[in-house]
Design a protein around this motif. Structure first.
Motif, PDB file in Angstrom:
ATOM      1  N   VAL A   1       0.855  -1.191   0.000  1.00  0.00           N
ATOM      2  CA  VAL A   1       0.000   0.000   0.000  1.00  0.00           C
ATOM      3  C   VAL A   1       0.890   1.239   0.000  1.00  0.00           C
ATOM      4  O   VAL A   1       2.015   1.220   0.505  1.00  0.00           O
ATOM      5  CB  VAL A   1      -0.941   0.040   1.221  1.00  0.00           C
ATOM      6  CG1 VAL A   1      -1.958  -1.086   1.169  1.00  0.00           C
ATOM      7  CG2 VAL A   1      -0.157  -0.012   2.530  1.00  0.00           C
ATOM      8  N   GLY A   2       0.376   2.324  -0.547  1.00  0.00           N
ATOM      9  CA  GLY A   2       1.073   3.591  -0.445  1.00  0.00           C
ATOM     10  C   GLY A   2       0.973   4.112   0.982  1.00  0.00           C
ATOM     11  O   GLY A   2      -0.082   4.005   1.615  1.00  0.00           O
ATOM     12  N   ALA A   3       2.060   4.674   1.493  1.00  0.00           N
ATOM     13  CA  ALA A   3       2.036   5.186   2.859  1.00  0.00           C
ATOM     14  C   ALA A   3       1.031   6.325   2.987  1.00  0.00           C
ATOM     15  O   ALA A   3       0.301   6.419   3.981  1.00  0.00           O
ATOM     16  CB  ALA A   3       3.425   5.665   3.276  1.00  0.00           C
ATOM     17  N   ARG A   4       1.005   7.186   1.989  1.00  0.00           N
ATOM     18  CA  ARG A   4       0.062   8.307   1.965  1.00  0.00           C
ATOM     19  C   ARG A   4      -0.278   8.621   0.510  1.00  0.00           C
ATOM     20  O   ARG A   4       0.432   8.206  -0.405  1.00  0.00           O
ATOM     21  CB  ARG A   4       0.661   9.555   2.621  1.00  0.00           C
ATOM     22  CG  ARG A   4       0.941   9.435   4.100  1.00  0.00           C
ATOM     23  CD  ARG A   4       1.254  10.788   4.710  1.00  0.00           C
ATOM     24  NE  ARG A   4       0.087  11.651   4.722  1.00  0.00           N
ATOM     25  CZ  ARG A   4      -0.677  11.849   5.798  1.00  0.00           C
ATOM     26  NH1 ARG A   4      -0.400  11.235   6.929  1.00  0.00           N
ATOM     27  NH2 ARG A   4      -1.717  12.648   5.743  1.00  0.00           N
ATOM     28  N   ALA A   5      -1.354   9.373   0.321  1.00  0.00           N
ATOM     29  CA  ALA A   5      -1.716   9.787  -1.038  1.00  0.00           C
ATOM     30  C   ALA A   5      -0.589  10.602  -1.661  1.00  0.00           C
ATOM     31  O   ALA A   5      -0.276  10.452  -2.842  1.00  0.00           O
ATOM     32  CB  ALA A   5      -3.014  10.587  -1.024  1.00  0.00           C
ATOM     33  N   ASP A   6       0.035  11.466  -0.850  1.00  0.00           N
ATOM     34  CA  ASP A   6       1.222  12.199  -1.273  1.00  0.00           C
ATOM     35  C   ASP A   6       2.421  11.544  -0.607  1.00  0.00           C
ATOM     36  O   ASP A   6       2.615  11.671   0.603  1.00  0.00           O
ATOM     37  CB  ASP A   6       1.131  13.663  -0.849  1.00  0.00           C
ATOM     38  CG  ASP A   6       2.315  14.486  -1.351  1.00  0.00           C
ATOM     39  OD1 ASP A   6       3.380  13.901  -1.626  1.00  0.00           O
ATOM     40  OD2 ASP A   6       2.181  15.715  -1.460  1.00  0.00           O
ATOM     41  N   PRO A   7       3.253  10.808  -1.347  1.00  0.00           N
ATOM     42  CA  PRO A   7       4.355  10.059  -0.732  1.00  0.00           C
ATOM     43  C   PRO A   7       5.405  10.933  -0.077  1.00  0.00           C
ATOM     44  O   PRO A   7       6.239  10.440   0.671  1.00  0.00           O
ATOM     45  CB  PRO A   7       4.939   9.266  -1.907  1.00  0.00           C
ATOM     46  CG  PRO A   7       4.528  10.012  -3.131  1.00  0.00           C
ATOM     47  CD  PRO A   7       3.203  10.634  -2.805  1.00  0.00           C
ATOM     48  N   GLY A   8       5.372  12.243  -0.329  1.00  0.00           N
ATOM     49  CA  GLY A   8       6.352  13.124   0.282  1.00  0.00           C
ATOM     50  C   GLY A   8       6.046  13.473   1.723  1.00  0.00           C
ATOM     51  O   GLY A   8       6.904  13.990   2.445  1.00  0.00           O
ATOM     52  N   TRP A   9       4.824  13.204   2.174  1.00  0.00           N
ATOM     53  CA  TRP A   9       4.443  13.516   3.547  1.00  0.00           C
ATOM     54  C   TRP A   9       4.879  12.408   4.493  1.00  0.00           C
ATOM     55  O   TRP A   9       4.887  11.230   4.144  1.00  0.00           O
ATOM     56  CB  TRP A   9       2.940  13.684   3.660  1.00  0.00           C
ATOM     57  CG  TRP A   9       2.387  14.849   2.896  1.00  0.00           C
ATOM     58  CD1 TRP A   9       3.089  15.824   2.254  1.00  0.00           C
ATOM     59  CD2 TRP A   9       1.006  15.133   2.662  1.00  0.00           C
ATOM     60  NE1 TRP A   9       2.245  16.711   1.647  1.00  0.00           N
ATOM     61  CE2 TRP A   9       0.955  16.318   1.884  1.00  0.00           C
ATOM     62  CE3 TRP A   9      -0.183  14.521   3.031  1.00  0.00           C
ATOM     63  CZ2 TRP A   9      -0.253  16.882   1.474  1.00  0.00           C
ATOM     64  CZ3 TRP A   9      -1.386  15.088   2.639  1.00  0.00           C
ATOM     65  CH2 TRP A   9      -1.415  16.255   1.874  1.00  0.00           C
ATOM     66  N   LEU A  10       5.230  12.786   5.721  1.00  0.00           N
ATOM     67  CA  LEU A  10       5.538  11.801   6.746  1.00  0.00           C
ATOM     68  C   LEU A  10       4.249  11.164   7.261  1.00  0.00           C
ATOM     69  O   LEU A  10       3.152  11.666   7.049  1.00  0.00           O
ATOM     70  CB  LEU A  10       6.288  12.451   7.908  1.00  0.00           C
ATOM     71  CG  LEU A  10       7.785  12.714   7.714  1.00  0.00           C
ATOM     72  CD1 LEU A  10       8.357  13.453   8.914  1.00  0.00           C
ATOM     73  CD2 LEU A  10       8.541  11.416   7.475  1.00  0.00           C
ATOM     74  N   GLY A  11       4.407  10.074   7.989  1.00  0.00           N
ATOM     75  CA  GLY A  11       3.255   9.416   8.592  1.00  0.00           C
ATOM     76  C   GLY A  11       2.536   8.505   7.621  1.00  0.00           C
ATOM     77  O   GLY A  11       2.958   8.296   6.482  1.00  0.00           O
ATOM     78  N   LEU A  12       1.433   7.926   8.104  1.00  0.00           N
ATOM     79  CA  LEU A  12       0.622   7.037   7.299  1.00  0.00           C
ATOM     80  C   LEU A  12      -0.751   7.637   7.084  1.00  0.00           C
ATOM     81  O   LEU A  12      -1.300   8.299   7.965  1.00  0.00           O
ATOM     82  CB  LEU A  12       0.446   5.676   7.990  1.00  0.00           C
ATOM     83  CG  LEU A  12       1.672   4.799   8.183  1.00  0.00           C
ATOM     84  CD1 LEU A  12       1.264   3.480   8.809  1.00  0.00           C
ATOM     85  CD2 LEU A  12       2.390   4.554   6.871  1.00  0.00           C
ATOM     86  N   GLY A  13      -1.329   7.383   5.906  1.00  0.00           N
ATOM     87  CA  GLY A  13      -2.713   7.737   5.670  1.00  0.00           C
ATOM     88  C   GLY A  13      -3.623   6.790   6.444  1.00  0.00           C
ATOM     89  O   GLY A  13      -3.180   5.786   7.002  1.00  0.00           O
ATOM     90  N   GLY A  14      -4.900   7.104   6.455  1.00  0.00           N
ATOM     91  CA  GLY A  14      -5.843   6.312   7.241  1.00  0.00           C
ATOM     92  C   GLY A  14      -5.914   4.853   6.831  1.00  0.00           C
ATOM     93  O   GLY A  14      -5.919   3.956   7.684  1.00  0.00           O
ATOM     94  N   THR A  15      -5.941   4.585   5.538  1.00  0.00           N
ATOM     95  CA  THR A  15      -6.048   3.193   5.076  1.00  0.00           C
ATOM     96  C   THR A  15      -4.793   2.405   5.410  1.00  0.00           C
ATOM     97  O   THR A  15      -4.868   1.299   5.951  1.00  0.00           O
ATOM     98  CB  THR A  15      -6.313   3.154   3.561  1.00  0.00           C
ATOM     99  OG1 THR A  15      -7.578   3.767   3.283  1.00  0.00           O
ATOM    100  CG2 THR A  15      -6.327   1.720   3.058  1.00  0.00           C
ATOM    101  N   ALA A  16      -3.621   2.955   5.105  1.00  0.00           N
ATOM    102  CA  ALA A  16      -2.370   2.250   5.400  1.00  0.00           C
ATOM    103  C   ALA A  16      -2.236   1.984   6.889  1.00  0.00           C
ATOM    104  O   ALA A  16      -1.797   0.910   7.312  1.00  0.00           O
ATOM    105  CB  ALA A  16      -1.183   3.059   4.898  1.00  0.00           C
ATOM    106  N   SER A  17      -2.617   2.971   7.711  1.00  0.00           N
ATOM    107  CA  SER A  17      -2.518   2.821   9.159  1.00  0.00           C
ATOM    108  C   SER A  17      -3.362   1.656   9.661  1.00  0.00           C
ATOM    109  O   SER A  17      -2.965   0.920  10.563  1.00  0.00           O
ATOM    110  CB  SER A  17      -2.950   4.128   9.842  1.00  0.00           C
ATOM    111  OG  SER A  17      -2.795   4.047  11.237  1.00  0.00           O
ATOM    112  N   LYS A  18      -4.536   1.470   9.069  1.00  0.00           N
ATOM    113  CA  LYS A  18      -5.416   0.369   9.480  1.00  0.00           C
ATOM    114  C   LYS A  18      -4.921  -0.978   8.952  1.00  0.00           C
ATOM    115  O   LYS A  18      -4.994  -1.994   9.639  1.00  0.00           O
ATOM    116  CB  LYS A  18      -6.839   0.637   8.996  1.00  0.00           C
ATOM    117  CG  LYS A  18      -7.515   1.817   9.676  1.00  0.00           C
ATOM    118  CD  LYS A  18      -8.884   2.091   9.060  1.00  0.00           C
ATOM    119  CE  LYS A  18      -9.526   3.326   9.680  1.00  0.00           C
ATOM    120  NZ  LYS A  18     -10.843   3.639   9.043  1.00  0.00           N
ATOM    121  N   VAL A  19      -4.414  -0.986   7.723  1.00  0.00           N
ATOM    122  CA  VAL A  19      -3.977  -2.252   7.121  1.00  0.00           C
ATOM    123  C   VAL A  19      -2.823  -2.868   7.910  1.00  0.00           C
ATOM    124  O   VAL A  19      -2.797  -4.085   8.134  1.00  0.00           O
ATOM    125  CB  VAL A  19      -3.576  -2.040   5.647  1.00  0.00           C
ATOM    126  CG1 VAL A  19      -2.894  -3.287   5.087  1.00  0.00           C
ATOM    127  CG2 VAL A  19      -4.799  -1.698   4.811  1.00  0.00           C
TER     128      VAL A  19
END
Length: 296
Positions: free
Chosen positions: A117-135
């Motif tokens: 999964v992509g970490a975030r919709a914008d790969p340049g941002w730190l952290g995880l997006g909501g979907t990645a965080s749950k997966v």
């Protein structure tokens, strides 16, 4: 978890964002390397669509295809293009519901050996997006969160070790997934242990001796782990022990190597295994700028 020698099917989730595109590129690269089939999954969130459709122009909706129809076509076109351009066996799969739950369920149903999964919709941002965080909290198999470009294969891999059996499982999977990379097992001895001993009433000299003993023990165990792994690796596996807070040390070491990918264990146990992601793994996922492989 039993580590399979063969990776037969990879699942990559896409919402067609730049972050998802990076995940798809990495999935194609790994599928080609392992001769694996690729499942491309897009999940349409009906609830989100119902909450947003009121802002769409009603006249436009009578002309343009509904979002689910357009997404299905876009997904099918992507699978066909990937198959034609790369030779990878790529199948388009469309799901409806909450994205993370559908991704995990699909991986189980299809017997996927890796989810990407992509970490975030914008790969340049730190952290995880909501979907990645749950997966990563609901893994049915190893999960790779991607933020780096797949312009080249992974060359340097940092494996966060904690001297438990899970470290061996994670390291073995990483070696088999990325056999051409240089792997390093890494352990940080937290200085908080010294503080706890001091609070417990031990003198400075006694604390120093205990710390030196623990450091030496950790080094022996880690070198033994690295030696064992080197027997099945294409390159000697390196070992390093430092004195620092584990989560901070891993993020800093990944940056200084620089590592292309960091490998962490999930650390869930018993009834909580599917919901609990260790604090160290969470910190690494949210603070590193590297791809992270979470191995349950």
């Amino acid at each position: 978890m039993v580590v399979s020698n063969a990776l037969r099917r990879i699942l990559v989730a896409t919402d067609f964002s730049p972050g998802a595109a990076a995940a798809v590129d990495r999935a194609v690269q790994l599928a080609r390397a392992h001769g694996a089939a690729l499942d491309l999954l897009h999940v349409f969130d009906v609830g989100a669509w119902r909450s947003l459709k009121g802002v769409f122009d009603a006249q436009r909706l009578t002309v343009d295809p509904p979002p689910d129809v357009a997404s299905k076509q876009r997904l099918s076109d992507l699978a066909a293009t990937l198959a034609a351009d790369t030779g990878v066996e790529a199948e388009a799969h469309f799901g409806v519901g909450e994205a993370a739950e559908r991704i995990v369920a699909h991986a189980r149903e299809r017997g996927c050996g890796l989810v990407i999964v992509g970490a975030r919709a914008d790969p340049g941002w730190l952290g995880l997006g909501g979907t990645a965080s749950k997966v990563v909290r609901l893994p049915s198999c190893p999960v790779l969160t991607v933020r780096l470009s797949a312009a080249r294969p992974y060359e340097r891999v940092l494996i966060a070790a904690d001297l438990r059996e899970g470290s061996l499982t994670a390291a073995q999977f990483a070696l088999r997934l990325l056999p051409d990379a240089q792997h390093q097992v890494f352990y940080a001895l937290d200085p908080a242990l010294d503080r706890d001993l001091w609070i417990g009433g031990l003198g400075k000299e006694h604390i120093r001796l205990l710390h030196d003993s623990m450091h030496a023990y950790a080094r022996r165990e880690l070198e033994q782990l690295a030696d064992g792994l080197s027997r099945e690796a294409r390159h000697p596996v390196l070992a390093e022990v430092v004195d620092d807070v584990r989560s901070r040390a891993i993020v800093q070491r990944a940056a200084s190597m620089p590592a292309d990918c960091v490998v962490v264990g999930h650390h869930g146990e018993g009834a909580l295994a599917e919901r609990w992601l260790g604090n160290m793994a969470q910190h690494v996922l949210h603070h590193t700028q590297r791809d992270v492989l979470v191995v349950p």
